[in-house]
Design a protein around this motif. Structure first.
Motif, short mmCIF file in Angstrom:
data_model
loop_
_atom_site.label_atom_id
_atom_site.label_comp_id
_atom_site.label_asym_id
_atom_site.label_seq_id
_atom_site.Cartn_x
_atom_site.Cartn_y
_atom_site.Cartn_z
N THR A 68 1.07 -1.35 -0.06
CA THR A 68 0.28 -0.46 -0.15
C THR A 68 0.79 1.09 -0.24
O THR A 68 0.23 2.40 -0.14
CB THR A 68 -1.15 0.04 1.47
OG1 THR A 68 -0.23 -0.14 2.80
CG2 THR A 68 -1.42 -1.36 1.47
N GLY A 69 1.95 1.17 0.15
CA GLY A 69 2.85 3.11 -0.16
C GLY A 69 2.97 2.84 1.27
O GLY A 69 3.39 4.15 1.23
N THR A 102 3.85 2.35 -5.50
CA THR A 102 3.42 2.67 -5.00
C THR A 102 3.79 3.97 -3.82
O THR A 102 2.56 4.71 -3.45
CB THR A 102 2.92 0.86 -3.98
OG1 THR A 102 3.99 1.06 -3.63
CG2 THR A 102 2.16 0.62 -4.67
N ARG A 103 4.71 4.80 -3.43
CA ARG A 103 4.82 4.88 -1.91
C ARG A 103 4.67 6.15 -2.37
O ARG A 103 3.69 6.99 -2.22
CB ARG A 103 5.82 4.47 -1.41
CG ARG A 103 6.91 6.19 -0.13
CD ARG A 103 7.86 5.15 0.40
NE ARG A 103 7.56 4.21 1.13
CZ ARG A 103 7.30 3.81 2.57
NH1 ARG A 103 6.96 5.10 2.80
NH2 ARG A 103 7.08 2.58 3.21
N PHE A 135 -3.45 9.44 -3.87
CA PHE A 135 -4.40 8.16 -4.80
C PHE A 135 -3.90 7.00 -3.57
O PHE A 135 -3.54 6.58 -2.21
CB PHE A 135 -3.40 7.25 -5.21
CG PHE A 135 -3.30 8.17 -6.80
CD1 PHE A 135 -4.80 8.30 -7.80
CD2 PHE A 135 -2.34 9.19 -7.56
CE1 PHE A 135 -4.71 9.41 -8.64
CE2 PHE A 135 -2.66 9.56 -8.09
CZ PHE A 135 -3.95 10.10 -8.80
N THR A 136 -4.92 5.86 -3.39
CA THR A 136 -4.88 4.78 -2.29
C THR A 136 -4.37 3.55 -3.36
O THR A 136 -5.02 3.27 -3.88
CB THR A 136 -6.41 4.09 -1.96
OG1 THR A 136 -7.05 6.13 -1.41
CG2 THR A 136 -6.33 3.41 -0.88
N PRO A 137 -2.74 3.40 -3.64
CA PRO A 137 -2.57 2.69 -3.96
C PRO A 137 -3.24 0.76 -3.41
O PRO A 137 -2.30 0.70 -2.27
CB PRO A 137 -1.43 2.69 -4.45
CG PRO A 137 -0.83 3.35 -3.16
CD PRO A 137 -2.16 4.21 -2.60
N LEU A 138 -3.39 0.03 -4.04
CA LEU A 138 -2.97 -1.68 -4.45
C LEU A 138 -2.04 -2.36 -4.68
O LEU A 138 -3.40 -2.89 -6.45
CB LEU A 138 -4.70 -2.09 -3.45
CG LEU A 138 -5.59 -1.49 -1.82
CD1 LEU A 138 -7.32 -1.64 -2.52
CD2 LEU A 138 -4.98 -1.39 -1.06
N ALA A 139 -1.03 -2.71 -4.48
CA ALA A 139 -0.28 -3.76 -5.27
C ALA A 139 -0.88 -4.45 -4.92
O ALA A 139 0.10 -5.41 -3.69
CB ALA A 139 1.23 -2.91 -5.69
#
Length: 276
Positions: free
Chosen positions: A20-21, A53-54, A61-65
């Motif tokens: 999630t960064g 992601t970070r 943004f809300t990243p989800l890798a």
């Protein structure tokens, strides 16, 4: 905001590995920071997105890798076809939507992940707001020597994928992160895959045919291509790009297939524009 990766996600009865960064996602955060789900390529996992992601997490943004089943920290067996992976990603979007109370997500896919994300975007117009594809093509044939090495779980498979997957700059020790060896890191990442995972993924790519999938995508699309990509050369992306209704193309000079690591700053710039 808390700064930890402690975000858990389940799809069906299986745990999913997620990066999630460094920012813990929440419904409150996602209300103002659009959710971006990033999907890796064959034999890889969520960590290929660590240089994106970070940045995304700290730039609105809300990243989800996510790790696909049987990859990285995700439970389950690797899936055998792109269509099965797309069905799984659809379930993952449902889980994320319920968890973060969001109606739409933005999808970013690399290589095999680009095929998966395109299939989902074509089938789910309401929930996919943007689509970004890196290292993509209408078809992804696999060299017999690579497929055979992967079937035998030989080190040759990670070596070939890493060599073919990087542009010339990466082969002469150039790295945006000083002190790290890009090719060595690529081999180490692929070596971590369980036996059979790389072969399953490459077989799925080799068997895939895009058909009219691009024509069925309704959301804005950005395609990022590397000029030195040997695995999905820019010309191989041409037929897919031509079929999209609404597509922008970003060319990265000197970058190969692993452009997220080879030119992370340019990829971040492209993502910021495409995902806004």
């Amino acid at each position: 905001m808390a700064v930890t990766e402690s975000f858990s996600l389940e799809v069906g009865s299986h745990s999913v590995g997620v990066a999630t960064g460094g920012v813990v996602p929440s419904a409150a955060l996602a209300a103002d920071a659009p959710v971006v789900m990033l999907v890796h390529g064959a034999g890889m996992n969520r960590t290929v997105w660590q240089l994106q992601t970070r940045w995304l997490a700290h730039h609105g943004f809300t990243p989800l890798a996510v790790d696909l089943p049987g990859h990285g920290l995700s439970d389950g067996e690797p899936l055998s076809s792109v269509s099965e992976m797309a069905a799984w990603l659809g379930e993952a979007i449902t889980a994320v939507s319920e968890r973060l109370e969001c109606e739409q997500v933005r999808l970013v896919g690399h290589s095999m992940g680009s095929l998966i994300c395109t299939e989902v975007a074509a089938a789910d117009h309401d929930r996919v707001a943007r689509l970004v594809l890196l290292g993509t093509a209408a078809a992804m044939p696999v060299h017999p020597a690579l497929l055979g090495a992967a079937e035998r779980n030989e080190l040759l498979a990670p070596e070939l994928m890493t060599s073919w997957g990087h542009g010339s700059r990466a082969h002469i020790a150039t790295n945006p992160t000083p002190g790290l060896w890009m090719l060595g890191g690529g081999i180490a990442l692929l070596e971590r895959a369980d036996n059979g995972v790389i072969h399953a993924d490459l077989s799925a790519c080799a068997a895939y045919g895009a058909g009219d999938v691009a024509a069925r995508v309704r959301c804005p699309v950005t395609v990022i291509v590397g000029s030195e990509d040997k695995m999905t050369p820019p010309r191989a992306a041409g037929p897919l790009i031509a079929d999209f209704d609404n597509a922008d193309v970003v060319h990265l000079a000197g970058a190969g297939h692993m452009m997220m690591n080879e030119d992370p700053a340019a990829v971040r710039t492209a993502l910021a524009a495409a995902l806004a």
